[in-house]
Design an enzyme around this catalytic site. Structure first.
Site, mmCIF file in Angstrom:
data_model
loop_
_atom_site.group_PDB
_atom_site.id
_atom_site.type_symbol
_atom_site.label_atom_id
_atom_site.label_comp_id
_atom_site.label_asym_id
_atom_site.label_seq_id
_atom_site.Cartn_x
_atom_site.Cartn_y
_atom_site.Cartn_z
ATOM 1 N N ALA A 14 77.801 -10.797 74.922
ATOM 2 C CA ALA A 14 78.480 -11.394 73.824
ATOM 3 C C ALA A 14 79.933 -11.006 73.870
ATOM 4 C CB ALA A 14 77.949 -10.961 72.660
ATOM 5 N N ILE A 16 81.454 -10.405 71.106
ATOM 6 C CA ILE A 16 82.099 -9.141 70.353
ATOM 7 C C ILE A 16 81.681 -8.134 71.036
ATOM 8 C CG2 ILE A 16 79.783 -9.411 69.075
ATOM 9 C CD1 ILE A 16 83.319 -8.740 67.478
ATOM 10 N N ARG A 38 70.733 -12.167 80.126
ATOM 11 C CA ARG A 38 69.543 -12.846 80.794
ATOM 12 C C ARG A 38 69.909 -13.502 82.367
ATOM 13 N NH1 ARG A 38 70.509 -17.740 76.599
ATOM 14 N NH2 ARG A 38 72.600 -17.375 77.173
ATOM 15 N N LEU A 75 73.214 -10.211 69.757
ATOM 16 C CA LEU A 75 72.729 -11.505 70.247
ATOM 17 C C LEU A 75 72.826 -12.592 68.981
ATOM 18 C CD1 LEU A 75 69.413 -10.065 71.373
ATOM 19 C CD2 LEU A 75 71.288 -10.889 72.779
ATOM 20 N N HIS A 80 67.819 -11.300 66.584
ATOM 21 C CA HIS A 80 67.982 -9.896 66.063
ATOM 22 C C HIS A 80 66.700 -9.353 65.761
ATOM 23 C CE1 HIS A 80 72.492 -10.514 64.368
ATOM 24 N NE2 HIS A 80 72.314 -10.964 65.809
ATOM 25 N N LYS A 98 75.538 -8.132 62.304
ATOM 26 C CA LYS A 98 75.273 -8.959 60.947
ATOM 27 C C LYS A 98 75.180 -10.375 61.323
ATOM 28 C CE LYS A 98 78.414 -11.036 60.931
ATOM 29 N NZ LYS A 98 79.088 -12.149 61.911
ATOM 30 N N ARG A 166 77.491 -20.527 66.292
ATOM 31 C CA ARG A 166 77.401 -20.442 64.902
ATOM 32 C C ARG A 166 77.234 -21.965 64.381
ATOM 33 N NH1 ARG A 166 80.317 -17.104 67.032
ATOM 34 N NH2 ARG A 166 80.874 -14.903 65.953
HETATM 35 N N1 LIG Z 1 81.089 -7.206 63.452
HETATM 36 C C1 LIG Z 1 81.780 -8.340 63.915
HETATM 37 O O1 LIG Z 1 82.983 -8.452 63.603
HETATM 38 C C2 LIG Z 1 81.379 -9.398 64.600
HETATM 39 C C3 LIG Z 1 82.264 -10.603 65.240
HETATM 40 C C4 LIG Z 1 81.570 -11.500 65.887
HETATM 41 C C5 LIG Z 1 80.344 -11.717 66.050
HETATM 42 N N2 LIG Z 1 79.475 -10.987 65.500
HETATM 43 C C6 LIG Z 1 78.034 -10.933 65.367
HETATM 44 O O2 LIG Z 1 77.730 -10.640 66.950
HETATM 45 C C7 LIG Z 1 76.581 -11.646 67.041
HETATM 46 C C8 LIG Z 1 77.162 -12.328 68.307
HETATM 47 O O3 LIG Z 1 78.239 -13.130 68.246
HETATM 48 P P1 LIG Z 1 79.190 -13.770 69.081
HETATM 49 O O4 LIG Z 1 80.064 -14.527 68.828
HETATM 50 O O5 LIG Z 1 79.780 -12.477 70.024
HETATM 51 O O6 LIG Z 1 78.233 -14.394 70.321
HETATM 52 P P2 LIG Z 1 78.340 -15.184 71.812
HETATM 53 O O7 LIG Z 1 79.616 -14.754 72.494
HETATM 54 O O8 LIG Z 1 77.976 -16.302 71.785
HETATM 55 O O9 LIG Z 1 77.146 -13.949 72.665
HETATM 56 C C9 LIG Z 1 75.785 -13.923 72.097
HETATM 57 C C10 LIG Z 1 74.911 -13.400 73.396
HETATM 58 O O10 LIG Z 1 73.761 -13.581 73.291
HETATM 59 C C11 LIG Z 1 72.994 -13.695 74.410
HETATM 60 N N3 LIG Z 1 72.153 -14.705 74.154
HETATM 61 C C12 LIG Z 1 70.643 -14.661 74.304
HETATM 62 N N4 LIG Z 1 70.070 -15.833 74.057
HETATM 63 C C13 LIG Z 1 71.159 -16.492 74.026
HETATM 64 C C14 LIG Z 1 71.134 -18.142 73.645
HETATM 65 N N5 LIG Z 1 69.847 -18.770 73.294
HETATM 66 N N6 LIG Z 1 72.153 -18.726 73.134
HETATM 67 C C15 LIG Z 1 73.321 -18.252 73.214
HETATM 68 N N7 LIG Z 1 73.447 -16.800 73.623
HETATM 69 C C16 LIG Z 1 72.390 -16.179 73.729
HETATM 70 C C17 LIG Z 1 74.173 -14.211 75.582
HETATM 71 O O11 LIG Z 1 74.288 -13.005 76.352
HETATM 72 P P3 LIG Z 1 73.448 -13.233 77.819
HETATM 73 O O12 LIG Z 1 73.590 -14.421 78.400
HETATM 74 O O13 LIG Z 1 74.451 -12.353 78.835
HETATM 75 O O14 LIG Z 1 72.248 -12.398 77.854
HETATM 76 C C18 LIG Z 1 75.601 -14.280 74.863
HETATM 77 O O15 LIG Z 1 76.663 -13.767 75.390
HETATM 78 C C19 LIG Z 1 76.338 -12.557 66.032
HETATM 79 O O16 LIG Z 1 74.976 -11.941 65.396
HETATM 80 C C20 LIG Z 1 77.604 -12.501 65.046
HETATM 81 O O17 LIG Z 1 77.127 -12.511 63.825
HETATM 82 C C21 LIG Z 1 79.947 -9.779 64.607
#
Ligand SMILES: NC(=O)c1ccc[n+]([C@@H]2O[C@H](COP(=O)([O-])OP(=O)(O)OC[C@H]3O[C@@H](n4cnc5c(N)ncnc54)[C@H](OP(=O)(O)O)[C@@H]3O)[C@@H](O)[C@H]2O)c1
Length: 344
Positions: A14, A16, A38, A75, A80, A98, A166
Protein backbone atom coordinates in the site's frame (compact mmCIF):
# COMPACT_ATOMS: atom_id res chain seq x y z
CA UNK A 1 20.16 -5.29 28.01
CA UNK A 2 18.12 -3.83 25.12
CA UNK A 3 15.36 -6.13 23.81
CA UNK A 4 15.60 -7.24 20.16
CA UNK A 5 13.32 -5.23 17.85
CA UNK A 6 9.81 -6.60 17.31
CA UNK A 7 9.78 -7.99 13.74
CA UNK A 8 6.97 -6.64 11.55
CA UNK A 9 5.68 -8.07 8.27
CA UNK A 10 3.46 -5.95 6.00
CA UNK A 11 0.47 -7.34 4.10
CA UNK A 12 0.27 -5.52 0.75
CA UNK A 13 2.39 -2.84 -0.89
CA UNK A 14 0.00 0.00 0.00
CA UNK A 15 0.91 3.63 -0.45
CA UNK A 16 0.66 4.22 3.30
CA UNK A 17 3.00 1.26 3.97
CA UNK A 18 5.89 3.42 2.70
CA UNK A 19 5.22 5.99 5.45
CA UNK A 20 4.91 3.13 7.92
CA UNK A 21 8.35 1.76 6.95
CA UNK A 22 9.85 5.27 7.28
CA UNK A 23 8.34 5.62 10.77
CA UNK A 24 9.53 2.18 11.89
CA UNK A 25 13.06 3.05 10.75
CA UNK A 26 13.02 5.87 13.32
CA UNK A 27 11.81 3.52 16.07
CA UNK A 28 14.43 1.42 17.85
CA UNK A 29 11.77 -0.93 19.22
CA UNK A 30 10.80 -2.55 15.89
CA UNK A 31 11.97 -3.45 12.39
CA UNK A 32 10.15 -4.31 9.16
CA UNK A 33 11.55 -7.69 8.09
CA UNK A 34 9.06 -8.87 5.45
CA UNK A 35 6.50 -7.67 2.93
CA UNK A 36 3.89 -9.64 0.98
CA UNK A 37 1.96 -8.74 -2.13
CA UNK A 38 -0.59 -10.46 -4.36
CA UNK A 39 2.18 -10.08 -6.94
CA UNK A 40 5.65 -11.51 -6.10
CA UNK A 41 7.51 -9.02 -8.31
CA UNK A 42 5.74 -6.09 -6.63
CA UNK A 43 6.76 -7.43 -3.21
CA UNK A 44 10.38 -7.83 -4.38
CA UNK A 45 10.51 -4.28 -5.79
CA UNK A 46 9.03 -2.85 -2.60
CA UNK A 47 11.47 -4.84 -0.43
CA UNK A 48 14.50 -3.86 -2.55
CA UNK A 49 13.54 -0.18 -2.55
CA UNK A 50 12.90 0.02 1.19
CA UNK A 51 15.61 -2.36 2.44
CA UNK A 52 13.31 -5.16 3.65
CA UNK A 53 14.86 -8.67 3.87
CA UNK A 54 12.00 -10.98 2.84
CA UNK A 55 9.46 -10.58 0.01
CA UNK A 56 6.52 -12.95 -0.46
CA UNK A 57 4.12 -13.44 -3.38
CA UNK A 58 1.14 -14.11 -1.08
CA UNK A 59 -0.08 -12.90 2.30
CA UNK A 60 -0.39 -16.55 3.48
CA UNK A 61 3.34 -17.11 2.93
CA UNK A 62 4.22 -14.14 5.13
CA UNK A 63 1.93 -15.41 7.89
CA UNK A 64 3.83 -18.73 7.84
CA UNK A 65 7.19 -16.97 8.39
CA UNK A 66 8.32 -17.75 11.98
CA UNK A 67 10.65 -14.74 11.80
CA UNK A 68 7.64 -12.38 11.80
CA UNK A 69 6.25 -11.42 15.24
CA UNK A 70 3.61 -8.89 14.17
CA UNK A 71 1.80 -7.77 11.04
CA UNK A 72 0.83 -4.32 9.84
CA UNK A 73 -2.39 -4.46 7.76
CA UNK A 74 -2.82 -1.56 5.30
CA UNK A 75 -5.21 -3.44 3.00
CA UNK A 76 -8.53 -2.08 1.65
CA UNK A 77 -11.01 -1.82 4.54
CA UNK A 78 -13.09 -4.79 3.32
CA UNK A 79 -10.06 -7.10 3.79
CA UNK A 80 -9.02 -6.03 7.31
CA UNK A 81 -11.18 -8.57 9.15
CA UNK A 82 -10.26 -11.63 7.11
CA UNK A 83 -6.51 -10.99 7.25
CA UNK A 84 -6.46 -9.90 10.88
CA UNK A 85 -8.25 -13.12 11.86
CA UNK A 86 -5.82 -15.23 9.79
CA UNK A 87 -2.87 -13.36 11.32
CA UNK A 88 -4.20 -13.99 14.83
CA UNK A 89 -4.61 -17.69 14.03
CA UNK A 90 -0.97 -17.69 12.85
CA UNK A 91 0.06 -16.27 16.25
CA UNK A 92 1.01 -12.79 15.00
CA UNK A 93 0.28 -9.55 16.84
CA UNK A 94 -1.67 -7.13 14.65
CA UNK A 95 -1.54 -3.42 13.99
CA UNK A 96 -4.50 -2.93 11.66
CA UNK A 97 -5.11 0.28 9.75
CA UNK A 98 -8.20 2.36 10.43
CA UNK A 99 -11.09 1.75 10.16
CA UNK A 100 -10.61 -1.54 12.00
CA UNK A 101 -13.11 -3.33 9.73
CA UNK A 102 -16.02 -2.87 7.36
CA UNK A 103 -18.62 -3.40 10.13
CA UNK A 104 -19.00 -3.73 13.90
CA UNK A 105 -19.82 -7.44 13.47
CA UNK A 106 -16.47 -7.96 11.74
CA UNK A 107 -14.65 -5.92 14.39
CA UNK A 108 -16.09 -8.09 17.18
CA UNK A 109 -14.97 -11.29 15.39
CA UNK A 110 -11.47 -9.88 14.98
CA UNK A 111 -11.06 -9.04 18.67
CA UNK A 112 -12.50 -12.44 19.61
CA UNK A 113 -9.93 -14.17 17.33
CA UNK A 114 -7.10 -12.13 18.88
CA UNK A 115 -8.30 -12.93 22.41
CA UNK A 116 -8.42 -16.67 21.62
CA UNK A 117 -4.94 -16.59 20.08
CA UNK A 118 -3.47 -14.51 22.92
CA UNK A 119 -2.18 -11.81 20.56
CA UNK A 120 -2.59 -8.04 20.60
CA UNK A 121 -4.88 -6.52 17.97
CA UNK A 122 -5.25 -2.74 17.75
CA UNK A 123 -6.63 -0.22 15.28
CA UNK A 124 -3.92 2.15 14.06
CA UNK A 125 -4.51 5.87 14.55
CA UNK A 126 -1.07 7.52 14.68
CA UNK A 127 -2.53 10.72 16.17
CA UNK A 128 -3.49 8.76 19.31
CA UNK A 129 0.20 8.17 20.09
CA UNK A 130 1.39 11.69 19.24
CA UNK A 131 2.30 14.24 21.91
CA UNK A 132 -0.43 16.76 21.08
CA UNK A 133 -3.15 14.15 21.64
CA UNK A 134 -1.57 12.77 24.83
CA UNK A 135 -1.31 16.35 26.16
CA UNK A 136 -4.90 17.07 25.12
CA UNK A 137 -6.10 14.03 27.08
CA UNK A 138 -4.05 15.00 30.15
CA UNK A 139 -5.39 18.56 30.10
CA UNK A 140 -9.02 17.51 29.74
CA UNK A 141 -8.60 14.93 32.53
CA UNK A 142 -7.03 17.62 34.76
CA UNK A 143 -10.08 19.86 34.23
CA UNK A 144 -8.34 22.47 32.02
CA UNK A 145 -11.65 23.34 30.32
CA UNK A 146 -14.10 22.02 32.95
CA UNK A 147 -16.80 19.62 31.78
CA UNK A 148 -16.73 19.02 28.02
CA UNK A 149 -20.03 20.14 26.50
CA UNK A 150 -19.45 20.43 22.74
CA UNK A 151 -16.96 19.14 20.18
CA UNK A 152 -16.59 20.13 16.53
CA UNK A 153 -14.12 18.10 14.53
CA UNK A 154 -13.48 17.66 10.83
CA UNK A 155 -11.09 16.11 8.35
CA UNK A 156 -11.03 16.68 4.63
CA UNK A 157 -8.83 16.55 1.57
CA UNK A 158 -9.24 16.51 -2.21
CA UNK A 159 -9.40 12.99 -3.58
CA UNK A 160 -8.64 13.77 -7.21
CA UNK A 161 -7.76 10.24 -8.43
CA UNK A 162 -10.57 8.42 -10.22
CA UNK A 163 -9.04 5.00 -9.44
CA UNK A 164 -8.77 4.66 -5.70
CA UNK A 165 -9.92 2.13 -3.10
CA UNK A 166 -11.76 5.01 -1.37
CA UNK A 167 -14.34 5.22 -4.21
CA UNK A 168 -15.18 1.51 -4.02
CA UNK A 169 -18.31 0.21 -2.28
CA UNK A 170 -17.15 -3.46 -2.33
CA UNK A 171 -13.81 -2.44 -0.76
CA UNK A 172 -15.69 -0.49 1.98
CA UNK A 173 -14.54 2.94 0.85
CA UNK A 174 -16.27 6.27 1.39
CA UNK A 175 -15.46 9.46 3.27
CA UNK A 176 -16.79 8.36 6.67
CA UNK A 177 -14.87 5.07 6.61
CA UNK A 178 -11.69 6.73 5.40
CA UNK A 179 -11.50 10.07 7.21
CA UNK A 180 -14.72 10.56 9.21
CA UNK A 181 -13.36 7.81 11.42
CA UNK A 182 -10.73 10.25 12.77
CA UNK A 183 -13.14 12.80 14.26
CA UNK A 184 -15.36 9.90 15.39
CA UNK A 185 -12.36 8.37 17.18
CA UNK A 186 -11.38 11.71 18.74
CA UNK A 187 -14.91 12.37 19.98
CA UNK A 188 -15.24 8.83 21.38
CA UNK A 189 -11.84 9.21 23.11
CA UNK A 190 -12.91 12.44 24.83
CA UNK A 191 -16.45 11.28 25.65
CA UNK A 192 -15.26 7.97 27.12
CA UNK A 193 -18.52 6.32 25.98
CA UNK A 194 -20.30 5.67 22.70
CA UNK A 195 -22.85 8.21 21.41
CA UNK A 196 -26.48 7.22 21.86
CA UNK A 197 -28.05 8.91 18.82
CA UNK A 198 -26.75 10.34 15.56
CA UNK A 199 -28.05 12.20 12.53
CA UNK A 200 -26.18 12.69 9.28
CA UNK A 201 -26.47 14.08 5.79
CA UNK A 202 -24.25 13.00 2.94
CA UNK A 203 -23.29 13.77 -0.61
CA UNK A 204 -22.83 10.61 -2.63
CA UNK A 205 -20.38 9.70 -5.32
CA UNK A 206 -22.14 8.86 -8.57
CA UNK A 207 -25.26 6.76 -8.41
CA UNK A 208 -27.30 5.59 -5.42
CA UNK A 209 -24.98 2.71 -4.63
CA UNK A 210 -21.91 5.01 -4.68
CA UNK A 211 -19.93 5.72 -1.55
CA UNK A 212 -20.36 8.88 0.53
CA UNK A 213 -18.02 11.68 -0.63
CA UNK A 214 -18.86 14.21 2.13
CA UNK A 215 -20.77 13.87 5.39
CA UNK A 216 -21.87 16.28 8.12
CA UNK A 217 -23.27 14.76 11.29
CA UNK A 218 -24.28 15.28 14.90
CA UNK A 219 -23.50 12.81 17.69
CA UNK A 220 -25.41 13.01 20.96
CA UNK A 221 -24.38 11.44 24.26
CA UNK A 222 -26.43 10.36 27.26
CA UNK A 223 -24.83 12.99 29.53
CA UNK A 224 -25.74 15.91 27.25
CA UNK A 225 -22.44 16.20 25.39
CA UNK A 226 -23.00 16.87 21.70
CA UNK A 227 -20.53 16.71 18.85
CA UNK A 228 -20.57 17.81 15.23
CA UNK A 229 -18.29 16.06 12.83
CA UNK A 230 -17.62 16.51 9.13
CA UNK A 231 -15.50 14.85 6.49
CA UNK A 232 -15.05 15.42 2.79
CA UNK A 233 -13.14 14.18 -0.23
CA UNK A 234 -13.90 17.55 -1.90
CA UNK A 235 -12.16 19.94 0.49
CA UNK A 236 -8.69 21.33 0.97
CA UNK A 237 -6.57 19.37 3.43
CA UNK A 238 -7.59 20.20 6.97
CA UNK A 239 -7.81 18.38 10.29
CA UNK A 240 -9.21 20.42 13.12
CA UNK A 241 -10.98 19.99 16.41
CA UNK A 242 -12.59 22.48 18.77
CA UNK A 243 -13.41 21.17 22.24
CA UNK A 244 -15.60 23.42 24.35
CA UNK A 245 -16.01 22.93 28.08
CA UNK A 246 -17.81 24.69 30.91
CA UNK A 247 -14.61 26.58 31.83
CA UNK A 248 -12.56 26.90 28.64
CA UNK A 249 -11.81 25.84 25.08
CA UNK A 250 -9.11 23.69 23.51
CA UNK A 251 -8.36 23.66 19.82
CA UNK A 252 -6.02 21.27 18.07
CA UNK A 253 -4.77 22.01 14.59
CA UNK A 254 -4.49 18.47 13.33
CA UNK A 255 -5.84 15.08 14.22
CA UNK A 256 -3.19 12.97 12.53
CA UNK A 257 0.22 13.45 11.04
CA UNK A 258 2.34 10.51 10.02
CA UNK A 259 5.29 12.50 8.72
CA UNK A 260 5.29 15.39 11.15
CA UNK A 261 7.79 18.12 10.53
CA UNK A 262 6.10 20.78 12.65
CA UNK A 263 5.46 20.60 16.38
CA UNK A 264 1.84 20.00 17.31
CA UNK A 265 0.17 22.88 19.05
CA UNK A 266 -2.88 23.30 21.22
CA UNK A 267 -4.70 26.58 21.65
CA UNK A 268 -6.09 26.91 25.15
CA UNK A 269 -8.65 29.48 26.25
CA UNK A 270 -9.02 29.53 30.02
CA UNK A 271 -12.18 31.07 31.40
CA UNK A 272 -15.88 31.05 30.70
CA UNK A 273 -16.50 34.68 29.72
CA UNK A 274 -14.90 37.66 27.96
CA UNK A 275 -12.04 37.76 30.49
CA UNK A 276 -10.78 34.36 29.25
CA UNK A 277 -7.02 34.11 28.70
CA UNK A 278 -5.57 32.60 25.51
CA UNK A 279 -2.34 30.66 25.29
CA UNK A 280 -0.57 28.31 22.89
CA UNK A 281 0.85 25.04 24.17
CA UNK A 282 3.67 23.65 22.07
CA UNK A 283 4.16 19.89 22.04
CA UNK A 284 7.18 18.06 20.61
CA UNK A 285 7.50 16.91 16.99
CA UNK A 286 6.91 13.18 16.63
CA UNK A 287 6.47 11.01 13.57
CA UNK A 288 3.07 9.39 14.06
CA UNK A 289 4.08 5.89 12.95
CA UNK A 290 7.22 5.95 15.09
CA UNK A 291 5.17 6.96 18.14
CA UNK A 292 2.48 4.39 17.31
CA UNK A 293 4.95 1.53 16.81
CA UNK A 294 6.83 2.33 20.03
CA UNK A 295 3.51 2.28 21.91
CA UNK A 296 2.48 -0.97 20.18
CA UNK A 297 5.76 -2.71 21.10
CA UNK A 298 5.45 -1.55 24.73
CA UNK A 299 1.93 -2.99 24.83
CA UNK A 300 3.08 -6.33 23.32
CA UNK A 301 6.18 -6.65 25.47
CA UNK A 302 5.07 -5.21 28.78
CA UNK A 303 1.39 -4.51 29.29
CA UNK A 304 -1.50 -4.14 26.81
CA UNK A 305 -3.02 -1.63 29.26
CA UNK A 306 -0.18 0.77 28.33
CA UNK A 307 -1.66 1.14 24.83
CA UNK A 308 -2.61 4.81 24.45
CA UNK A 309 -4.63 4.27 21.30
CA UNK A 310 -8.16 3.05 20.69
CA UNK A 311 -9.18 0.11 22.88
CA UNK A 312 -11.18 -2.81 21.47
CA UNK A 313 -14.35 -1.28 22.92
CA UNK A 314 -13.58 2.08 21.30
CA UNK A 315 -12.85 0.47 17.91
CA UNK A 316 -16.16 -1.43 18.01
CA UNK A 317 -17.98 1.77 19.03
CA UNK A 318 -16.31 3.63 16.15
CA UNK A 319 -17.73 1.04 13.73
CA UNK A 320 -21.20 1.18 15.33
CA UNK A 321 -21.09 4.98 14.98
CA UNK A 322 -20.01 4.82 11.32
CA UNK A 323 -22.82 2.36 10.57
CA UNK A 324 -25.42 4.53 12.33
CA UNK A 325 -24.24 7.67 10.50
CA UNK A 326 -24.50 5.98 7.12
CA UNK A 327 -27.96 4.58 8.02
CA UNK A 328 -29.09 8.08 8.95
CA UNK A 329 -27.64 9.65 5.80
CA UNK A 330 -29.28 7.00 3.60
CA UNK A 331 -32.58 7.59 5.42
CA UNK A 332 -32.48 11.33 4.60
CA UNK A 333 -31.12 12.44 7.99
CA UNK A 334 -33.50 10.47 10.23
CA UNK A 335 -32.03 10.05 13.75
CA UNK A 336 -30.54 6.62 14.44
CA UNK A 337 -29.61 4.83 17.64
CA UNK A 338 -25.95 3.88 17.57
CA UNK A 339 -26.54 0.37 18.89
CA UNK A 340 -29.10 -0.32 16.17
CA UNK A 341 -32.17 -0.09 18.43
CA UNK A 342 -34.89 2.59 18.34
CA UNK A 343 -33.45 6.14 18.58
CA UNK A 344 -33.64 7.46 22.15
N1 LIG B 1 -2.99 5.94 9.21
C1 LIG B 1 -2.99 6.72 8.17
O1 LIG B 1 -2.54 7.87 8.21
C2 LIG B 1 -3.52 6.16 6.87
C3 LIG B 1 -3.31 6.89 5.69
C4 LIG B 1 -3.75 6.32 4.48
C5 LIG B 1 -4.44 5.11 4.48
N2 LIG B 1 -4.68 4.47 5.64
C6 LIG B 1 -5.39 3.16 5.63
O2 LIG B 1 -4.52 2.22 5.03
C7 LIG B 1 -5.25 1.32 4.20
C8 LIG B 1 -4.66 1.37 2.80
O3 LIG B 1 -4.77 2.66 2.24
P1 LIG B 1 -3.85 3.10 0.97
O4 LIG B 1 -4.40 4.36 0.44
O5 LIG B 1 -2.42 3.08 1.35
O6 LIG B 1 -4.21 1.92 -0.04
P2 LIG B 1 -3.56 1.46 -1.43
O7 LIG B 1 -2.36 2.29 -1.75
O8 LIG B 1 -4.67 1.39 -2.42
O9 LIG B 1 -3.04 0.01 -1.08
C9 LIG B 1 -3.84 -1.06 -0.70
C10 LIG B 1 -3.01 -2.34 -0.91
O10 LIG B 1 -3.86 -3.45 -0.62
C11 LIG B 1 -3.53 -4.53 -1.47
N3 LIG B 1 -4.78 -5.08 -2.03
C12 LIG B 1 -5.26 -6.31 -1.80
N4 LIG B 1 -6.44 -6.51 -2.42
C13 LIG B 1 -6.70 -5.35 -3.08
C14 LIG B 1 -7.77 -4.94 -3.93
N5 LIG B 1 -8.81 -5.75 -4.21
N6 LIG B 1 -7.73 -3.70 -4.45
C15 LIG B 1 -6.70 -2.86 -4.16
N7 LIG B 1 -5.66 -3.20 -3.36
C16 LIG B 1 -5.65 -4.43 -2.82
C17 LIG B 1 -2.59 -4.02 -2.57
O11 LIG B 1 -1.30 -4.55 -2.30
P3 LIG B 1 -0.69 -5.77 -3.17
O12 LIG B 1 -1.29 -5.67 -4.53
O13 LIG B 1 0.76 -5.49 -3.14
O14 LIG B 1 -1.07 -7.03 -2.49
C18 LIG B 1 -2.55 -2.52 -2.36
O15 LIG B 1 -1.27 -1.97 -2.54
C19 LIG B 1 -6.71 1.71 4.32
O16 LIG B 1 -7.34 0.93 5.30
C20 LIG B 1 -6.65 3.17 4.79
O17 LIG B 1 -7.78 3.52 5.57
C21 LIG B 1 -4.23 4.97 6.82
Amino acid sequence: MTAAPLRFGILGTAKIARSFVAGVKLARSAAVVAVASRDAARAQDFAAELGIDAAYGSYEQLLRDPGVDAVYIPLPNSLHADWAIRAAQAGKHILCEKPIAASAVEARSMFEAARRAGVLLVEGFPFRAQPQTLRLQEMIAAGAIGTVRMIQASFGFTLAQEENIRWSTPLAGGAVMDIGVYPICLVRMIAGVRPTRVTASAQWAGTDDGVDRAVAATLQFADGLSAQIACSFDACLHRQALIVGSAGVLQTTYLNHTTATLPGSLQWRRGSDARAVDSIIETPVANGFQAEVDAFVAAVRHDPAQWSGATAEESIDNMLTIEALLRSARAGGTPQAVDGGAPP
